[in-house]
Design an enzyme around this catalytic site. Structure first.
Site, PDB file in Angstrom:
ATOM      1  N   ARG A  83       0.858  -1.115  -0.132  1.00  0.00           N
ATOM      2  CA  ARG A  83       0.038  -0.103   0.018  1.00  0.00           C
ATOM      3  C   ARG A  83       0.822   1.353  -0.056  1.00  0.00           C
ATOM      4  O   ARG A  83       0.355   2.299  -0.602  1.00  0.00           O
ATOM      5  CB  ARG A  83      -0.909   0.035   1.235  1.00  0.00           C
ATOM      6  CG  ARG A  83      -2.009   1.170   1.034  1.00  0.00           C
ATOM      7  CD  ARG A  83      -3.132   0.874   2.043  1.00  0.00           C
ATOM      8  NE  ARG A  83      -2.599   1.123   3.366  1.00  0.00           N
ATOM      9  CZ  ARG A  83      -3.400   1.001   4.656  1.00  0.00           C
ATOM     10  NH1 ARG A  83      -4.614   0.639   4.270  1.00  0.00           N
ATOM     11  NH2 ARG A  83      -2.946   1.015   5.841  1.00  0.00           N
ATOM     12  N   LYS A 185      -2.736   6.735   0.609  1.00  0.00           N
ATOM     13  CA  LYS A 185      -2.556   7.098   2.242  1.00  0.00           C
ATOM     14  C   LYS A 185      -1.745   8.338   2.423  1.00  0.00           C
ATOM     15  O   LYS A 185      -0.594   8.242   2.441  1.00  0.00           O
ATOM     16  CB  LYS A 185      -2.160   5.969   3.033  1.00  0.00           C
ATOM     17  CG  LYS A 185      -2.504   6.140   4.588  1.00  0.00           C
ATOM     18  CD  LYS A 185      -2.355   4.724   5.436  1.00  0.00           C
ATOM     19  CE  LYS A 185      -2.222   4.969   6.671  1.00  0.00           C
ATOM     20  NZ  LYS A 185      -3.809   5.183   7.086  1.00  0.00           N
ATOM     21  N   GLU A 221     -16.363   6.225   3.527  1.00  0.00           N
ATOM     22  CA  GLU A 221     -15.516   6.045   4.694  1.00  0.00           C
ATOM     23  C   GLU A 221     -16.162   6.401   6.017  1.00  0.00           C
ATOM     24  O   GLU A 221     -17.366   7.254   5.823  1.00  0.00           O
ATOM     25  CB  GLU A 221     -14.254   6.294   4.475  1.00  0.00           C
ATOM     26  CG  GLU A 221     -13.162   5.786   3.613  1.00  0.00           C
ATOM     27  CD  GLU A 221     -11.948   5.950   3.670  1.00  0.00           C
ATOM     28  OE1 GLU A 221     -11.459   6.460   4.554  1.00  0.00           O
ATOM     29  OE2 GLU A 221     -11.083   5.264   2.976  1.00  0.00           O
TER      30      GLU A 221
END
Length: 341
Positions: A83, A185, A221
């Site tokens: 990620r 992220k 989210e």
């Protein structure tokens, strides 16, 4: 002989604690250097670094767990490696080889082993790997140099006194653009969420729900976590969208629900006006594993799921199973656990 630290493990929160050593590696002229452990917890960078002006940076979060036998283990660090590289690619930073990323995490845990909380306290050692663009640069373009760092700190159990449901409200703000950086992220996603979080808390909620930025009809989210729901016919459902951060905890729960609890699972749209299809709901992420959702406020009405005070039975089973895997009490799927030796 292992050092000892004077920490009240049972009263740890989620606050910065300076530990002994952290890992730093620098990228220049097309290559990462060997990397080293350092005592200094400050970074010295150019005032013109792209991380400071243009947000060219990303980060990860993972934990080290002490098992009942005293071993220390990491949970799926290869997924964090994947990620962080996906995030690096999105903002044009050099990727970190997976073995370098995992080795850096292991080095930091071993160097700070005395900060890994004892088994049974619910506390863990939190690791924060990050990459930032640095060097002398003033134009809007990729940095000439980069720093990859991993530091750690002990953190307490997310739920003090036991897991309990909390309520959320739907935000009027978007977390990410339809084709933006929502799946990466990167810090900008979190900076943009600070105001909506504060507004939610002022209204008496734990945090806010973000809807899809294109139509504002679908849940994406829950604060900085992913959403899941348990349908009335016992299916594990979680939203699917290119602007959702791919949570390692969420994908682990999808596997646990299917393989351990023998549930049907699916990633699909979750419509905000069809919340009554779910008997239970939760938010999932590294910090808490699962935060049970008592209710969601939308257009002035609070939709309550299982209960505002009691955790639903399926949510509890999911939590206990994954928590047990992380602490070594439940047999893990192959490749999920990396022991720190």
């Amino acid at each position: 002989m292992c050092k000892t630290v004077d920490i009240d493990w049972s009263n740890l929160g989620f606050s910065y604690i300076k530990t002994d050593l952290r890992y730093v590696s620098k990228w220049k002229d097309g290559n990462w250097d060997e990397g080293t452990l350092v005592e200094d917890h400050h970074l010295s960078i150019s005032e013109s670094s792209t991380a400071l002006h243009y947000g060219q940076q990303c980060f990860e979060g993972l934990k080290a767990y002490r098992t009942k036998s005293g071993k220390i283990q990491l949970f799926r660090p290869n997924q964090n490696a994947k990620r962080i590289n996906d995030s690096c690619k999105r903002v044009l930073m050099p990727e970190i080889p997976e073995d370098k990323f995992i080795d850096a995490c292991i080095q930091v845990v071993k160097a700070n082993e005395h900060y890994v909380p004892p088994y049974g306290t619910g506390a863990t050692l939190y690791l924060r790997p990050f990459v930032i663009g640095v060097g002398d640069n003033i134009g809007v373009k990729p940095a000439p140099e980069y720093i990859f760092c991993v530091f750690c700190l002990p953190v307490g159990p997310y739920f003090k006194g036991g897991m309990a449901p909390v309520n959320f409200t739907v935000s009027q703000y978007d977390r990410a653009a339809p084709y933006g950086t929502g799946a990466a992220k990167v810090g900008g996603n979190y900076a943009g969420s600070l105001l909506s979080h504060e507004l939610a808390v002022k209204k008496g909620f734990a945090d806010c729900i973000y809807l899809d930025p294109l139509t504002h009809t679908k849940i994406e989210e829950v604060g900085a976590a992913n959403f899941f729901g348990i349908t009335k016919d016992n299916k594990f459902i979680t939203p699917k969208s290119p602007s959702i951060l791919p949570s390692i905890t969420k994908y682990s729960l999808l596997h646990v629900a299917k393989e351990y609890l023998e549930m049907e699972v699916a990633e699909r749209d979750v419509l905000i006006d069809q919340l009554d299809e779910f008997k239970e709901a939760g938010a999932c992420g590294t910090a808490a594993v699962i935060t049970p959702i008592g209710g969601i406020e939308y257009k002035g009405k609070l939709h309550v799921f299982h209960s505002k005070t009691e955790v639903g039975p399926v949510t509890k089973k999911l939590y206990d199973t994954l928590y047990g895997i992380q602490f070594g009490d439940v047999k893990a799927p192959k490749g999920w656990i990396v022991e720190v030796k």
